[in-house]
Design a protein around this motif. Structure first.
Motif, short mmCIF file in Angstrom:
data_model
loop_
_atom_site.label_atom_id
_atom_site.label_comp_id
_atom_site.label_asym_id
_atom_site.label_seq_id
_atom_site.Cartn_x
_atom_site.Cartn_y
_atom_site.Cartn_z
N LEU A 13 33.95 81.06 -56.74
CA LEU A 13 34.59 81.31 -58.03
C LEU A 13 35.97 81.94 -57.88
O LEU A 13 36.64 82.22 -58.87
CB LEU A 13 33.71 82.22 -58.89
N ARG A 14 36.38 82.18 -56.64
CA ARG A 14 37.69 82.75 -56.29
C ARG A 14 37.88 84.15 -56.87
O ARG A 14 38.95 84.50 -57.36
CB ARG A 14 38.81 81.82 -56.73
N LYS A 15 36.84 84.94 -56.80
CA LYS A 15 36.89 86.34 -57.23
C LYS A 15 37.04 87.20 -55.98
O LYS A 15 36.06 87.51 -55.30
CB LYS A 15 35.62 86.73 -58.00
N ARG A 16 38.28 87.56 -55.66
CA ARG A 16 38.57 88.29 -54.43
C ARG A 16 37.87 89.64 -54.36
O ARG A 16 37.28 89.99 -53.34
CB ARG A 16 40.07 88.54 -54.30
N ILE A 17 37.96 90.40 -55.44
CA ILE A 17 37.41 91.76 -55.42
C ILE A 17 35.90 91.72 -55.20
O ILE A 17 35.37 92.46 -54.36
CB ILE A 17 37.74 92.50 -56.74
N GLY A 18 35.20 90.87 -55.92
CA GLY A 18 33.75 90.76 -55.76
C GLY A 18 33.35 90.32 -54.37
O GLY A 18 32.38 90.83 -53.79
N PHE A 19 34.10 89.39 -53.82
CA PHE A 19 33.82 88.90 -52.47
C PHE A 19 33.95 90.01 -51.45
O PHE A 19 33.07 90.23 -50.62
CB PHE A 19 34.75 87.73 -52.12
N TRP A 20 35.06 90.76 -51.51
CA TRP A 20 35.30 91.80 -50.50
C TRP A 20 34.40 93.01 -50.70
O TRP A 20 33.99 93.64 -49.73
CB TRP A 20 36.77 92.20 -50.46
N VAL A 21 34.06 93.34 -51.93
CA VAL A 21 33.13 94.45 -52.17
C VAL A 21 31.75 94.09 -51.60
O VAL A 21 31.12 94.90 -50.91
CB VAL A 21 33.05 94.80 -53.67
N ALA A 22 31.30 92.87 -51.85
CA ALA A 22 30.01 92.44 -51.30
C ALA A 22 30.06 92.38 -49.78
O ALA A 22 29.08 92.74 -49.11
CB ALA A 22 29.63 91.07 -51.87
N TRP A 23 31.20 91.97 -49.22
CA TRP A 23 31.32 91.93 -47.76
C TRP A 23 31.24 93.33 -47.17
O TRP A 23 30.57 93.55 -46.16
CB TRP A 23 32.65 91.27 -47.35
N ILE A 24 31.93 94.29 -47.80
CA ILE A 24 31.92 95.67 -47.29
C ILE A 24 30.52 96.27 -47.35
O ILE A 24 30.05 96.89 -46.39
CB ILE A 24 32.93 96.54 -48.07
N ILE A 25 29.82 96.07 -48.45
CA ILE A 25 28.45 96.59 -48.58
C ILE A 25 27.55 95.94 -47.54
O ILE A 25 26.74 96.61 -46.89
CB ILE A 25 27.91 96.38 -50.00
N ASN A 26 27.69 94.63 -47.35
CA ASN A 26 26.89 93.91 -46.36
C ASN A 26 27.19 94.43 -44.96
O ASN A 26 26.28 94.66 -44.16
CB ASN A 26 27.22 92.41 -46.46
N PHE A 27 28.45 94.63 -44.63
CA PHE A 27 28.86 95.10 -43.32
C PHE A 27 28.31 96.51 -43.05
O PHE A 27 27.77 96.78 -41.97
CB PHE A 27 30.39 95.08 -43.22
N ILE A 28 28.43 97.39 -44.01
CA ILE A 28 27.92 98.76 -43.84
C ILE A 28 26.40 98.76 -43.70
O ILE A 28 25.85 99.51 -42.90
CB ILE A 28 28.39 99.64 -45.01
N THR A 29 25.73 97.91 -44.47
CA THR A 29 24.27 97.82 -44.37
C THR A 29 23.86 97.34 -42.99
O THR A 29 22.91 97.88 -42.39
CB THR A 29 23.72 96.86 -45.45
N LEU A 30 24.54 96.34 -42.46
CA LEU A 30 24.22 95.86 -41.12
C LEU A 30 24.47 96.93 -40.07
O LEU A 30 23.66 97.10 -39.15
CB LEU A 30 25.03 94.60 -40.81
N LEU A 31 25.59 97.64 -40.18
CA LEU A 31 25.87 98.71 -39.21
C LEU A 31 24.84 99.83 -39.29
O LEU A 31 24.45 100.39 -38.27
CB LEU A 31 27.27 99.27 -39.44
N SER A 32 24.41 100.16 -40.50
CA SER A 32 23.42 101.23 -40.64
C SER A 32 22.05 100.82 -40.11
O SER A 32 21.25 101.68 -39.76
CB SER A 32 23.31 101.68 -42.10
N ASN A 33 21.79 99.52 -40.04
CA ASN A 33 20.53 99.03 -39.47
C ASN A 33 20.60 98.91 -37.96
O ASN A 33 19.62 98.53 -37.32
CB ASN A 33 20.15 97.67 -40.06
N GLY A 34 21.74 99.20 -37.37
CA GLY A 34 21.88 99.12 -35.93
C GLY A 34 22.05 97.71 -35.42
O GLY A 34 21.70 97.39 -34.30
N VAL A 35 22.62 96.84 -36.25
CA VAL A 35 22.81 95.44 -35.90
C VAL A 35 24.29 95.19 -35.64
O VAL A 35 25.14 95.73 -36.34
CB VAL A 35 22.31 94.52 -37.05
N LEU A 36 24.59 94.36 -34.65
CA LEU A 36 25.97 93.96 -34.42
C LEU A 36 26.30 92.82 -35.38
O LEU A 36 25.74 91.73 -35.27
CB LEU A 36 26.16 93.50 -32.98
N PRO A 37 27.19 93.06 -36.35
CA PRO A 37 27.44 92.06 -37.40
C PRO A 37 28.44 90.98 -36.97
O PRO A 37 29.56 90.91 -37.47
CB PRO A 37 27.99 92.91 -38.54
#
Length: 135
Positions: free
Chosen positions: A89-113
């Motif tokens: 849908l070309r929504k930059r803010i939503g895409f990057w916010v979801a990416w940041i949350i996903n990245f932090i969640t993966l790091l907190s689980n001890g996974v190499l993203p």
């Protein structure tokens, strides 16, 4: 409307691959938990699952282990779906916010993203940024 640049196509494919990978690994893990294998490949896979979930014996309460696994991977799957939809849908803010949350969640689980880093590289590509800025 112009056609999608190749980096945007690869980013979409990578997000779809991530969703498929999460689904397949979750279903395989649930199958393994419920079948309780004694030896072989699935037994080693089940041991890795139990160590990852910090459950001493996932076979004593497979419903709990399966629910925990679905919740853990389901959250990441929903975030990845949000990334895919907001990107298309070309929504930059939503895409990057979801990416940041996903990245932090993966790091907190001890996974190499690794896939998230590849998505970051493709998302910061000049043609992808231009694609997201188009209306």
């Amino acid at each position: 409307m112009k056609e999608k640049p190749s980096s945007a196509i690869w980013l979409s494919r990578l997000l779809l691959f991530k969703i498929i990978l999460l689904t397949v690994t979750t279903l395989t893990a649930i199958y393994t938990i419920y079948t309780n294998p004694e030896r072989g490949f699935l037994a080693g896979y089940a041991d890795a699952i139990s160590q990852n979930l910090d459950i001493i014996d996932p076979y004593s309460n497979p419903d709990y282990a399966a629910g925990y696994l679905i919740g853990k991977n389901g959250f990441l799957g929903v975030l990845t779906l949000i990334q895919l939809f907001t990107f298309n849908l070309r929504k930059r803010i939503g895409f990057w916010v979801a990416w940041i949350i996903n990245f932090i969640t993966l790091l907190s689980n001890g996974v190499l993203p690794i896939l998230s880093i590849a998505i970051l590289i493709l998302g910061l590509n000049k043609s992808t940024i231009h694609f997201l800025k188009q209306k």
